[in-house]
Design a protein around this motif. Structure first.
Motif, PDB file in Angstrom:
ATOM      1  N   LEU A  14       1.210  -0.976  -0.191  1.00 48.63           N
ATOM      2  CA  LEU A  14       0.154  -0.083  -0.200  1.00 48.63           C
ATOM      3  C   LEU A  14       1.245   1.687  -0.198  1.00 48.63           C
ATOM      4  O   LEU A  14       0.872   2.748  -0.730  1.00 48.63           O
ATOM      5  CB  LEU A  14      -0.982  -0.163   1.038  1.00 48.63           C
ATOM      6  N   THR A  15       1.558   1.897   0.508  1.00 49.07           N
ATOM      7  CA  THR A  15       3.310   2.674   0.956  1.00 49.07           C
ATOM      8  C   THR A  15       3.481   2.643  -0.085  1.00 49.07           C
ATOM      9  O   THR A  15       3.842   3.966  -1.377  1.00 49.07           O
ATOM     10  CB  THR A  15       3.724   2.068   1.743  1.00 49.07           C
ATOM     11  N   ALA A  16       3.421   0.833  -1.225  1.00 47.76           N
ATOM     12  CA  ALA A  16       4.400   1.486  -2.609  1.00 47.76           C
ATOM     13  C   ALA A  16       3.133   1.693  -3.470  1.00 47.76           C
ATOM     14  O   ALA A  16       3.541   2.979  -4.817  1.00 47.76           O
ATOM     15  CB  ALA A  16       4.716   0.154  -3.564  1.00 47.76           C
ATOM     16  N   VAL A  17       1.895   1.331  -3.613  1.00 46.69           N
ATOM     17  CA  VAL A  17       0.965   1.903  -4.107  1.00 46.69           C
ATOM     18  C   VAL A  17       0.638   3.674  -3.837  1.00 46.69           C
ATOM     19  O   VAL A  17       0.802   4.300  -5.029  1.00 46.69           O
ATOM     20  CB  VAL A  17      -0.255   1.876  -4.176  1.00 46.69           C
ATOM     21  N   GLU A  18       1.129   4.687  -2.627  1.00 49.00           N
ATOM     22  CA  GLU A  18       1.136   5.626  -2.390  1.00 49.00           C
ATOM     23  C   GLU A  18       1.556   6.210  -3.221  1.00 49.00           C
ATOM     24  O   GLU A  18       1.639   7.517  -3.422  1.00 49.00           O
ATOM     25  CB  GLU A  18       0.865   5.813  -1.098  1.00 49.00           C
ATOM     26  N   HIS A  19       3.177   6.235  -2.903  1.00 49.58           N
ATOM     27  CA  HIS A  19       4.035   6.568  -3.561  1.00 49.58           C
ATOM     28  C   HIS A  19       3.935   6.733  -5.079  1.00 49.58           C
ATOM     29  O   HIS A  19       4.733   7.737  -5.602  1.00 49.58           O
ATOM     30  CB  HIS A  19       5.972   5.808  -3.315  1.00 49.58           C
ATOM     31  N   ASP A  20       3.971   5.668  -5.470  1.00 54.72           N
ATOM     32  CA  ASP A  20       2.885   5.524  -7.031  1.00 54.72           C
ATOM     33  C   ASP A  20       2.354   6.782  -7.914  1.00 54.72           C
ATOM     34  O   ASP A  20       2.655   7.270  -9.003  1.00 54.72           O
ATOM     35  CB  ASP A  20       3.103   4.205  -7.565  1.00 54.72           C
ATOM     36  N   ALA A  21       1.557   6.384  -6.703  1.00 49.89           N
ATOM     37  CA  ALA A  21       0.735   7.854  -7.064  1.00 49.89           C
ATOM     38  C   ALA A  21       0.782   8.736  -7.014  1.00 49.89           C
ATOM     39  O   ALA A  21       0.401   9.819  -7.630  1.00 49.89           O
ATOM     40  CB  ALA A  21      -0.611   7.524  -5.980  1.00 49.89           C
ATOM     41  N   ASP A  22       1.554   9.478  -5.818  1.00 50.53           N
ATOM     42  CA  ASP A  22       2.422  10.639  -5.817  1.00 50.53           C
ATOM     43  C   ASP A  22       3.184  11.019  -6.848  1.00 50.53           C
ATOM     44  O   ASP A  22       3.491  12.096  -7.484  1.00 50.53           O
ATOM     45  CB  ASP A  22       2.979  10.624  -4.091  1.00 50.53           C
ATOM     46  N   SER A  23       4.594   9.903  -6.775  1.00 48.33           N
ATOM     47  CA  SER A  23       5.063  10.145  -8.557  1.00 48.33           C
ATOM     48  C   SER A  23       4.477  10.539 -10.074  1.00 48.33           C
ATOM     49  O   SER A  23       5.304  11.312 -10.138  1.00 48.33           O
ATOM     50  CB  SER A  23       5.673   9.261  -8.607  1.00 48.33           C
ATOM     51  N   ARG A  24       3.178  10.505 -10.175  1.00 49.32           N
ATOM     52  CA  ARG A  24       2.115  10.881 -10.969  1.00 49.32           C
ATOM     53  C   ARG A  24       1.374  12.506 -11.040  1.00 49.32           C
ATOM     54  O   ARG A  24       0.964  12.275 -12.170  1.00 49.32           O
ATOM     55  CB  ARG A  24       1.023   9.859 -11.580  1.00 49.32           C
TER      56      ARG A  24
END
Length: 193
Positions: A14-24
């Motif tokens: 979930l942390t990786a999902v949020e970081h990915d969303a933040d990078s977009r």
């Protein structure tokens, strides 16, 4: 994957999902995500996250702005949940949940919105963000797993890091009854049926 290890793996995913969303960047549509244990070899655990394709019309309410009023994404999630748990749509949910050699172990909802709580305002002040009467822009990843755990990761807009990470092994009834966890539990139950 054993239940006691699953919470850490889910939180990392979930942390990786949020970081990915933040990078977009911001202003993305919400996403309903399946959390899957795809382990076929006990020596090499595998975990997958798969987004359920959702008709954008379920989120259109949020795009309809009336001066001073913006509807939250959880309204769309509630509508989507009612649709996916209806008898005629349940087979689609089950096919997605059971595709391939993987086992659905949880569901997550990724969305942006406005936090109007006192805690949100305090967090914004801590990060030096201006106080907005409409609320603090926030991205939330909320999840529930088959073991009854509740997860949440929050990031304030313009904040360099996530502000809150919560994992509740035994969430109180008031947390389970809130709209997003209640919808996720309902979808998990329907997907397992």
């Amino acid at each position: 994957m054993r239940s006691r290890h699953r919470a850490g793996v889910i939180l990392a995913a979930l942390t990786a999902v949020e970081h990915d969303a933040d990078s977009r960047g911001w202003d993305a549509s919400p996403a309903l995500l399946g959390l899957f244990d795809a382990t076929t070899d006990h020596h090499e655990p595998r975990f997958e996250i798969d987004e359920l394709a959702v008709d954008p019309a379920f989120w259109w309410l949020h795009a309809q702005t009336v001066p001073g009023m913006r509807l939250p994404y959880w309204i769309g999630l509630k509508t989507l949940t009612a649709h996916l748990t209806a008898d005629d749509a349940q087979p689609r949910l089950a096919r997605w949940a059971h595709a391939g050699q993987r086992r659905l172990v949880g569901l997550a909802f990724l969305a942006e919105g406005l936090d109007t709580s006192d805690a949100g305002r305090r967090a914004a002040a801590t990060h030096g963000l201006p106080d907005d009467p409409d609320g603090v822009p926030v991205r939330a990843v909320t999840a529930c797993d088959n073991d009854g755990r509740h997860y949440q990761i929050l990031r304030l807009r313009s904040a360099a890091t996530t502000t809150t990470t919560v994992v509740l092994d035994d969430p109180p009834a008031r947390v389970r009854a809130t709209v997003i966890p209640a919808c996720l539990h309902r979808l998990l139950t329907a997907a397992r049926a």
